[in-house]
Motif scaffolding. Sequence first.
Motif, PDB file in Angstrom:
ATOM      1  N   ASP A 231       1.298  -1.203   0.338  1.00 45.85           N
ATOM      2  CA  ASP A 231       0.069  -0.248  -0.244  1.00 45.85           C
ATOM      3  C   ASP A 231       1.019   1.497  -0.043  1.00 45.85           C
ATOM      4  O   ASP A 231       0.172   1.914   0.055  1.00 45.85           O
ATOM      5  N   GLY A 232       1.836   1.269  -0.166  1.00 43.05           N
ATOM      6  CA  GLY A 232       3.202   2.097  -0.421  1.00 43.05           C
ATOM      7  C   GLY A 232       3.656   2.576   0.992  1.00 43.05           C
ATOM      8  O   GLY A 232       4.490   3.747   0.901  1.00 43.05           O
ATOM      9  N   MET A 233       3.039   2.316   1.499  1.00 44.21           N
ATOM     10  CA  MET A 233       4.053   2.379   3.647  1.00 44.21           C
ATOM     11  C   MET A 233       4.070   1.427   3.910  1.00 44.21           C
ATOM     12  O   MET A 233       4.095   0.277   3.280  1.00 44.21           O
ATOM     13  N   PRO A 234       5.504   1.260   4.890  1.00 46.34           N
ATOM     14  CA  PRO A 234       6.350   0.471   5.164  1.00 46.34           C
ATOM     15  C   PRO A 234       5.228  -0.764   6.195  1.00 46.34           C
ATOM     16  O   PRO A 234       4.905  -0.451   7.282  1.00 46.34           O
ATOM     17  N   HIS A 235       5.396  -1.880   5.418  1.00 46.53           N
ATOM     18  CA  HIS A 235       4.350  -2.749   5.589  1.00 46.53           C
ATOM     19  C   HIS A 235       5.326  -4.156   6.402  1.00 46.53           C
ATOM     20  O   HIS A 235       5.371  -5.033   5.215  1.00 46.53           O
ATOM     21  N   ARG A 236       5.062  -4.448   8.031  1.00 42.50           N
ATOM     22  CA  ARG A 236       5.666  -5.882   8.087  1.00 42.50           C
ATOM     23  C   ARG A 236       4.775  -7.063   7.914  1.00 42.50           C
ATOM     24  O   ARG A 236       3.482  -6.909   8.529  1.00 42.50           O
ATOM     25  N   LEU A 237       4.914  -8.568   7.184  1.00 46.04           N
ATOM     26  CA  LEU A 237       4.341  -8.581   6.855  1.00 46.04           C
ATOM     27  C   LEU A 237       4.905 -10.440   6.629  1.00 46.04           C
ATOM     28  O   LEU A 237       6.231 -10.530   6.879  1.00 46.04           O
ATOM     29  N   LEU A 238       4.064 -11.183   6.944  1.00 47.45           N
ATOM     30  CA  LEU A 238       4.935 -12.813   6.163  1.00 47.45           C
ATOM     31  C   LEU A 238       5.370 -13.134   4.969  1.00 47.45           C
ATOM     32  O   LEU A 238       4.241 -12.138   4.141  1.00 47.45           O
ATOM     33  N   ARG A 239       6.359 -13.400   5.045  1.00 44.97           N
ATOM     34  CA  ARG A 239       7.534 -13.186   3.833  1.00 44.97           C
ATOM     35  C   ARG A 239       6.477 -14.913   3.183  1.00 44.97           C
ATOM     36  O   ARG A 239       7.459 -16.097   3.473  1.00 44.97           O
ATOM     37  N   ALA A 298      -6.370   1.366  -0.557  1.00 45.22           N
ATOM     38  CA  ALA A 298      -8.035   1.267  -0.105  1.00 45.22           C
ATOM     39  C   ALA A 298      -7.591   0.086  -0.830  1.00 45.22           C
ATOM     40  O   ALA A 298      -8.516  -1.390  -0.264  1.00 45.22           O
ATOM     41  N   ASN A 299      -6.394  -0.686  -0.843  1.00 42.36           N
ATOM     42  CA  ASN A 299      -5.881  -1.999  -1.370  1.00 42.36           C
ATOM     43  C   ASN A 299      -5.584  -2.961  -0.236  1.00 42.36           C
ATOM     44  O   ASN A 299      -6.014  -4.259  -0.354  1.00 42.36           O
ATOM     45  N   THR A 300      -5.406  -2.711   1.050  1.00 34.29           N
ATOM     46  CA  THR A 300      -4.964  -3.214   2.041  1.00 34.29           C
ATOM     47  C   THR A 300      -5.228  -4.061   2.914  1.00 34.29           C
ATOM     48  O   THR A 300      -5.346  -5.071   2.941  1.00 34.29           O
ATOM     49  N   PRO A 301      -7.216  -3.918   3.329  1.00 32.06           N
ATOM     50  CA  PRO A 301      -7.654  -4.737   4.089  1.00 32.06           C
ATOM     51  C   PRO A 301      -8.086  -5.316   3.084  1.00 32.06           C
ATOM     52  O   PRO A 301      -9.110  -6.407   4.477  1.00 32.06           O
ATOM     53  N   MET A 302      -8.141  -5.322   1.840  1.00 32.64           N
ATOM     54  CA  MET A 302      -8.896  -6.370   1.264  1.00 32.64           C
ATOM     55  C   MET A 302      -7.650  -7.628   1.536  1.00 32.64           C
ATOM     56  O   MET A 302      -7.744  -8.738   1.443  1.00 32.64           O
ATOM     57  N   LEU A 303      -6.622  -7.639   1.096  1.00 36.65           N
ATOM     58  CA  LEU A 303      -5.037  -8.175   1.043  1.00 36.65           C
ATOM     59  C   LEU A 303      -5.335  -9.012   1.684  1.00 36.65           C
ATOM     60  O   LEU A 303      -4.982 -10.359   2.757  1.00 36.65           O
ATOM     61  N   LEU A 304      -5.672  -7.857   3.260  1.00 38.32           N
ATOM     62  CA  LEU A 304      -5.228  -8.732   4.979  1.00 38.32           C
ATOM     63  C   LEU A 304      -6.393  -9.545   4.711  1.00 38.32           C
ATOM     64  O   LEU A 304      -6.445 -10.782   5.269  1.00 38.32           O
ATOM     65  N   LYS A 305      -8.016  -9.247   4.804  1.00 39.88           N
ATOM     66  CA  LYS A 305      -9.233  -9.980   4.972  1.00 39.88           C
ATOM     67  C   LYS A 305      -8.608 -11.343   4.280  1.00 39.88           C
ATOM     68  O   LYS A 305      -9.361 -12.253   4.650  1.00 39.88           O
ATOM     69  N   ALA A 306      -7.911 -11.792   2.482  1.00 40.66           N
ATOM     70  CA  ALA A 306      -7.863 -12.521   2.226  1.00 40.66           C
ATOM     71  C   ALA A 306      -7.019 -13.554   2.861  1.00 40.66           C
ATOM     72  O   ALA A 306      -7.417 -15.076   2.990  1.00 40.66           O
ATOM     73  N   GLY A 307      -6.527 -13.016   3.167  1.00 41.45           N
ATOM     74  CA  GLY A 307      -5.217 -13.751   4.566  1.00 41.45           C
ATOM     75  C   GLY A 307      -5.880 -14.743   5.727  1.00 41.45           C
ATOM     76  O   GLY A 307      -6.118 -15.402   6.137  1.00 41.45           O
ATOM     77  N   LEU A 308      -6.397 -13.303   6.724  1.00 40.96           N
ATOM     78  CA  LEU A 308      -6.265 -13.372   8.027  1.00 40.96           C
ATOM     79  C   LEU A 308      -8.064 -14.038   8.214  1.00 40.96           C
ATOM     80  O   LEU A 308      -8.573 -14.671   9.331  1.00 40.96           O
ATOM     81  N   ALA A 315      -3.668 -15.054  -2.328  1.00 38.06           N
ATOM     82  CA  ALA A 315      -3.925 -14.242  -2.855  1.00 38.06           C
ATOM     83  C   ALA A 315      -4.129 -12.980  -1.874  1.00 38.06           C
ATOM     84  O   ALA A 315      -4.864 -11.875  -1.930  1.00 38.06           O
ATOM     85  N   GLY A 316      -4.148 -13.672  -0.617  1.00 33.76           N
ATOM     86  CA  GLY A 316      -4.128 -12.570   0.596  1.00 33.76           C
ATOM     87  C   GLY A 316      -2.287 -12.550   1.529  1.00 33.76           C
ATOM     88  O   GLY A 316      -1.359 -13.617   1.077  1.00 33.76           O
ATOM     89  N   MET A 317      -2.466 -11.241   1.937  1.00 25.82           N
ATOM     90  CA  MET A 317      -1.331 -11.304   3.107  1.00 25.82           C
ATOM     91  C   MET A 317      -1.848 -10.856   4.798  1.00 25.82           C
ATOM     92  O   MET A 317      -2.530 -10.727   4.457  1.00 25.82           O
ATOM     93  N   LEU A 318      -0.331 -11.404   5.279  1.00 25.25           N
ATOM     94  CA  LEU A 318       0.029 -11.756   6.805  1.00 25.25           C
ATOM     95  C   LEU A 318       0.096 -10.608   7.409  1.00 25.25           C
ATOM     96  O   LEU A 318       1.619 -11.258   7.291  1.00 25.25           O
ATOM     97  N   ALA A 319      -0.189  -9.778   7.689  1.00 26.37           N
ATOM     98  CA  ALA A 319       0.749  -9.693   8.743  1.00 26.37           C
ATOM     99  C   ALA A 319       1.053 -10.315   9.705  1.00 26.37           C
ATOM    100  O   ALA A 319       0.537 -10.686  10.715  1.00 26.37           O
ATOM    101  N   SER A 320       2.696  -9.369  10.554  1.00 26.14           N
ATOM    102  CA  SER A 320       2.970  -9.910  11.807  1.00 26.14           C
ATOM    103  C   SER A 320       4.058  -9.531  12.160  1.00 26.14           C
ATOM    104  O   SER A 320       5.095  -8.785  10.555  1.00 26.14           O
TER     105      SER A 320
END
Length: 356
Positions: A231-239, A298-308, A315-320
């Motif tokens: 989303d253009g900002m530093p975001h720590r996620l599972l690799r 605006a893309n981030t919430p749906m990517l997180l929803k897909a994963g979490l 198709a989704g990301m996992l914050a960690s």
Amino acid sequence: MTTPQRIRTPLTELTGVDHPIVQTGMGWVAGPRLVSATANAGALGILASATMTYEELERAIIEVKERTDKPFGVNLRADAGDAGKRVELLIRHGVKVASFALAPKQELIARLKEHDIVVMPSVGAARHAEKVAGWGADAVMIQGGEGGGHTGATPTTLLLPSVLDAVDIPVVAAGGFFDGRGLAAALSYGAVGIGMGTRFLLTSDSAVPEEIRRQYLGFGLDGTVVTTKADGMPHRLLRTPFIQGLEETSVVKRAVPTARRMLEFKKLSGAGWREFAGDGLRMKRSSDRSWVQMTMAANTPMLLKAGLVDGDTEAGMLASGQVVGMIDDLPSCEELVDRIIAQAVERLGSLAGNLV
């Protein structure tokens, strides 16, 4: 039964909880089930409202109150178009704590304090802490770069003392905490408690699908990455392979799926075009993001929803947070809080006994 041991700090006095531990407001994760389990364990649970409509937030608050009679909090988006309306909702339902990811306006702080609601914004720099302290915030939570989700570059061990030196209100430390040794260390620095996200996500009370929680347990200390490609900002996620692919994909190739997910989130939020655009404009004014970054946000919430929520790691990301590499079990919130307090009491007692 929760542990009879107690550690009293200004955080427990302010909020009325038994233990100086905060479960942070993680989008799609911190719902009624996790928040009430945290509260019943004697810690401070915080509902994440950024991914909820106003109606969903009210239902969530009511459900938490049905599950527990202990204090809890709600995390609010200070730049949301209905932020004032949500503040009134907290007042009406007697919520104990209001937390914010961005600095709330002075009038919102004043309105909450009129009704004895504890105001605790999250900050990433000493100057931000000074600003909200000057506006009347009761406490602040700092998150060091080790933390999951949106994060900064300064580690907790440097950010915490810099904020403690800058303000005289209580400071809660987050970013890199998972056990009683961390709580003892934070208290030794001068913090009034610790905030934890990933550690609470990885409990048996978490609503994140169990297969996803067990996938988290397989990652080591090098299992996360900080990326701006989401989303253009530093975001720590599972690799994960999905995130590695995102890192290697150009902006042009990401444009169509980004736009599609932005429209999906608009539909999910129930917002009209005018309201959706207004929220975007307010977010733009409160940050230094470009319009391209705003579209990606605006893309981030749906990517997180897909994963979490949906459990779709392709198709989704996992914050960690980085602490994922130190976690190997899924205890209940009660078990987790009890052992953190017991270990912290033991460590603090040992240190006191060794002083000469």
